[in-house]
Write a protein that holds these residues in place. Sequence first.
Motif, PDB file in Angstrom:
ATOM      1  N   VAL A 163       0.848  -1.190   0.000  1.00  0.00           N
ATOM      2  CA  VAL A 163       0.000   0.000   0.000  1.00  0.00           C
ATOM      3  C   VAL A 163       0.884   1.241   0.000  1.00  0.00           C
ATOM      4  O   VAL A 163       1.837   1.347   0.776  1.00  0.00           O
ATOM      5  CB  VAL A 163      -0.933   0.017   1.218  1.00  0.00           C
ATOM      6  N   PHE A 164       0.560   2.173  -0.889  1.00  0.00           N
ATOM      7  CA  PHE A 164       1.313   3.430  -0.932  1.00  0.00           C
ATOM      8  C   PHE A 164       0.468   4.500  -0.257  1.00  0.00           C
ATOM      9  O   PHE A 164      -0.594   4.875  -0.745  1.00  0.00           O
ATOM     10  CB  PHE A 164       1.621   3.833  -2.374  1.00  0.00           C
ATOM     11  N   ASN A 165       0.944   4.980   0.876  1.00  0.00           N
ATOM     12  CA  ASN A 165       0.181   5.935   1.685  1.00  0.00           C
ATOM     13  C   ASN A 165       1.036   7.173   1.976  1.00  0.00           C
ATOM     14  O   ASN A 165       1.870   7.151   2.880  1.00  0.00           O
ATOM     15  CB  ASN A 165      -0.265   5.289   2.988  1.00  0.00           C
ATOM     16  N   PRO A 166       0.842   8.267   1.243  1.00  0.00           N
ATOM     17  CA  PRO A 166       1.653   9.467   1.454  1.00  0.00           C
ATOM     18  C   PRO A 166       1.043  10.466   2.435  1.00  0.00           C
ATOM     19  O   PRO A 166       1.596  11.555   2.636  1.00  0.00           O
ATOM     20  CB  PRO A 166       1.688  10.076   0.052  1.00  0.00           C
ATOM     21  N   TYR A 167      -0.094  10.123   3.045  1.00  0.00           N
ATOM     22  CA  TYR A 167      -0.780  11.063   3.934  1.00  0.00           C
ATOM     23  C   TYR A 167      -0.127  11.107   5.311  1.00  0.00           C
ATOM     24  O   TYR A 167       0.486  10.135   5.756  1.00  0.00           O
ATOM     25  CB  TYR A 167      -2.258  10.672   4.078  1.00  0.00           C
ATOM     26  N   PRO A 168      -0.262  12.227   6.008  1.00  0.00           N
ATOM     27  CA  PRO A 168       0.162  12.247   7.415  1.00  0.00           C
ATOM     28  C   PRO A 168      -0.650  11.223   8.215  1.00  0.00           C
ATOM     29  O   PRO A 168      -1.736  10.811   7.795  1.00  0.00           O
ATOM     30  CB  PRO A 168      -0.164  13.678   7.870  1.00  0.00           C
ATOM     31  N   ASP A 169      -0.140  10.821   9.330  1.00  0.00           N
ATOM     32  CA  ASP A 169      -0.920   9.950  10.213  1.00  0.00           C
ATOM     33  C   ASP A 169      -1.954  10.821  10.904  1.00  0.00           C
ATOM     34  O   ASP A 169      -1.690  11.459  11.929  1.00  0.00           O
ATOM     35  CB  ASP A 169      -0.004   9.262  11.229  1.00  0.00           C
ATOM     36  N   PHE A 170      -3.153  10.860  10.323  1.00  0.00           N
ATOM     37  CA  PHE A 170      -4.194  11.759  10.817  1.00  0.00           C
ATOM     38  C   PHE A 170      -4.629  11.458  12.247  1.00  0.00           C
ATOM     39  O   PHE A 170      -5.232  12.311  12.899  1.00  0.00           O
ATOM     40  CB  PHE A 170      -5.417  11.698   9.888  1.00  0.00           C
ATOM     41  N   THR A 171      -4.359  10.264  12.719  1.00  0.00           N
ATOM     42  CA  THR A 171      -4.799   9.888  14.068  1.00  0.00           C
ATOM     43  C   THR A 171      -3.692  10.003  15.111  1.00  0.00           C
ATOM     44  O   THR A 171      -3.938   9.749  16.298  1.00  0.00           O
ATOM     45  CB  THR A 171      -5.320   8.439  14.068  1.00  0.00           C
ATOM     46  N   SER A 172      -2.497  10.394  14.711  1.00  0.00           N
ATOM     47  CA  SER A 172      -1.387  10.442  15.656  1.00  0.00           C
ATOM     48  C   SER A 172      -1.526  11.612  16.616  1.00  0.00           C
ATOM     49  O   SER A 172      -2.137  12.646  16.307  1.00  0.00           O
ATOM     50  CB  SER A 172      -0.060  10.552  14.898  1.00  0.00           C
ATOM     51  N   GLU A 173      -0.929  11.463  17.777  1.00  0.00           N
ATOM     52  CA  GLU A 173      -0.962  12.520  18.781  1.00  0.00           C
ATOM     53  C   GLU A 173      -0.261  13.776  18.262  1.00  0.00           C
ATOM     54  O   GLU A 173      -0.714  14.897  18.512  1.00  0.00           O
ATOM     55  CB  GLU A 173      -0.282  12.019  20.059  1.00  0.00           C
ATOM     56  N   GLU A 174       0.832  13.580  17.548  1.00  0.00           N
ATOM     57  CA  GLU A 174       1.589  14.719  17.014  1.00  0.00           C
ATOM     58  C   GLU A 174       0.746  15.531  16.034  1.00  0.00           C
ATOM     59  O   GLU A 174       0.724  16.762  16.077  1.00  0.00           O
ATOM     60  CB  GLU A 174       2.856  14.211  16.326  1.00  0.00           C
ATOM     61  N   TYR A 175       0.025  14.824  15.149  1.00  0.00           N
ATOM     62  CA  TYR A 175      -0.812  15.532  14.178  1.00  0.00           C
ATOM     63  C   TYR A 175      -1.934  16.291  14.878  1.00  0.00           C
ATOM     64  O   TYR A 175      -2.215  17.455  14.567  1.00  0.00           O
ATOM     65  CB  TYR A 175      -1.392  14.543  13.156  1.00  0.00           C
ATOM     66  N   LEU A 176      -2.578  15.648  15.835  1.00  0.00           N
ATOM     67  CA  LEU A 176      -3.736  16.251  16.482  1.00  0.00           C
ATOM     68  C   LEU A 176      -3.359  17.407  17.413  1.00  0.00           C
ATOM     69  O   LEU A 176      -4.222  18.201  17.790  1.00  0.00           O
ATOM     70  CB  LEU A 176      -4.496  15.180  17.266  1.00  0.00           C
ATOM     71  N   LYS A 177      -2.089  17.521  17.772  1.00  0.00           N
ATOM     72  CA  LYS A 177      -1.646  18.684  18.531  1.00  0.00           C
ATOM     73  C   LYS A 177      -1.663  19.940  17.669  1.00  0.00           C
ATOM     74  O   LYS A 177      -1.846  21.050  18.181  1.00  0.00           O
ATOM     75  CB  LYS A 177      -0.223  18.458  19.056  1.00  0.00           C
TER      76      LYS A 177
END
Length: 724
Positions: A163-177
């Motif tokens: 699977v090729f996934n170039p998106y940010p990890d939308f569920t990560s703590e870092e992203y949600l900060k």
Amino acid sequence: MSRFQINARKLLSVRTSRFNYEKLPGAESQASSPLFSSPYFRSWKQRNQWPNRLQRPRLSFARVVTLIITALLLTSMLATGLYRRHLRDRDRGKGEERKLYHWEHYPKLSGFYSGIRNLVSYEDWVSEQDFVSHSTSSNPEDNIKPKAPERKENKEPPKDPIVFNPYPDFTSEEYLKTYEKVEPCYLDDEDKVETPDIYAYPGIPQNMTAPFFGSYEELGMNEKVCFDRFGRFGPYGYSYSREEGGLGMSGKSESAGADKIWATEKKVDWRNVDWGKAQKRCYEKNKIRFKSNETEAKENKDGEGAQPAKKKLPRHAYILRTWTGYKYSDYQILTIRAMINELAIKSGGEYDVHFLLHVKDDSIPIWSSHEIYQKTIQENLPKEFWGMATLWSEQQMRMYYPEPFPNNVYNHAKAPVHSVYRSAHFALQWFAQYHPEYDFYWNWEMDLRFSGHYYEFNNRIGEWAKRQPRKGMWERSSRYYIPSLHGSWHNFTEMIEEETFNSDEKPVWGPPKFEHAPDGMLPSPPETEPPVSYLQDNYEWGVGEEADLLTFNPIFDPAKTNWVFRDDVSGYDLDLPEPPRRCAIITVSRLSKRLLDIMHAETYLMRHHMFPEMWPPTVAFHHGLKAVYVPHPVYFDHNWPLEAIDGTFNHPPKPTDSVFGWGEHNQLGNSFYYNAAFSANWWRRWLGSRENEQGGTEFEESGSGRLCIRPTLFHPVKYEKGAE
């Protein structure tokens, strides 16, 4: 859309290549050259009138017979001569090969067609150019060990697709900060049909050709993977039947190992998908993530105990420029599904894909009847895209931007100012006023193709442009970046700075001063004035600033070339020199709302106008906006020496040699230009087609398998076909 289709005398017959090469602008002045000469017949205006005031002489019978016989002999001789000349001219191409362009003497490259059975890890990959160079080198200290593709009896690829996934990890703590939560989007009303993924192979076919221009690494793209047609388009219906909701296009294709994607991927029934509704649902779920007046007002409120405001994302309109009568092949439908899914749905609404549909018949009353408006859409778009269309017409543009557009310098196209050929930007400007909710507008053509993941490409180039400083920006953007010659981007930047310092020209720094300003020009935004002098700036101004214009070919000064439309300029004082201009061939670009608003005001207030490739770069130049040429990878089908390709494309010795003008033949053998003949050939080979008596299913099955290529932007692709 080709900019030079109006000249029917362009085409040359080619014997040494299967491509049709085009006669170049300005060919009339080259008529004496054997390279551009073509046979022609002169026509004579027959005069067969007796003077009224003279009496016709009387002729004897013998004299009449003599005259008739003489006339018959002369007619026969003339007809025979003309016929022989016709045969000679007809066979000229068969007996005489045209003179080759200089670049056609360089060795042909073939690593593009190294197949999926030759996959190796990126660390073990040796490009075709390096393999050829070091295989023939007499230097024992060459530090690259030549590696030829391994021929294996096993028909399966040596690696499995992932699977090729170039998106940010939308569920990560870092992203949600930093950002708001992303609500997942679906293809149906009940939120049951999940969006598909695409698949890449972790590696590159050994001795796959390397691009000459541009850099995956510099743009932040994954350079260690390649895509085959099954992993790229299979999830969009390419490789399963119409009864299952697919398109059933892969039946005759080489397909060893292709079914492995279905071990983790579910097949989507595309027959009932309404993309317009899916996009709207996705945005409504996620609108808190984006910039708007409401969210910005909330950000400005400082309540006691309030949480720090989270960053808001810009929104993008991805605009497909199409027209009534356009035919959508199954391959085109696959491409559009990929755009919408990867840009809009899987990103949580960061993009909306639109069809800006040109109604070519001005007599259709699309503005008077909602029923006719919808009927026009339904007759000219596949059903799954009906909810995404906006109609426009040239008659509408004549009312929106009324005449006059005075003081035209030279209308080489001989077309009206409101024709789409001369003013494709009018509809785009109007669209940005009609849809002001977006921050950026992508002007995309129907003959573009991309082999990689759309979100990775669009996101990475936007972020890369945001990091670029303004110092040296226009000068860097006028050159092709050749990593094998220039080294790192830092080295390239320093080289351009040195070239600029040693030249007679002042570097661009803020809005330029020229004779038409200030009385004949609109004021520039105050923030475009440089905060410090050019010499004081340490490549800091502009870093972190979004680019107002992204182009995919260099932004050059047309006054220094013989590009055919360089003088299609209207609305400026003819008693003064022509205003300075900039141009980027092919109108494909990303434009900011700020740039489109200024273009709109320049058009309707000042009656300023230029040819479409010139207008956005010139307005950005005049008003000190941030404009950047994106160094995306571009491949060539001949092995150019690096100094030769740099000298030809970046340092032509005289204007007539510019690759943006008579020198455009140098672009024929690459993967991205308006007339790039190699581009479509390579794309169709990737789809499994037999091209120029090469490739196809039998070739793939008996050789190294189907093609697997890195993310590449192709233009133009006028038609498509696969395995047959």
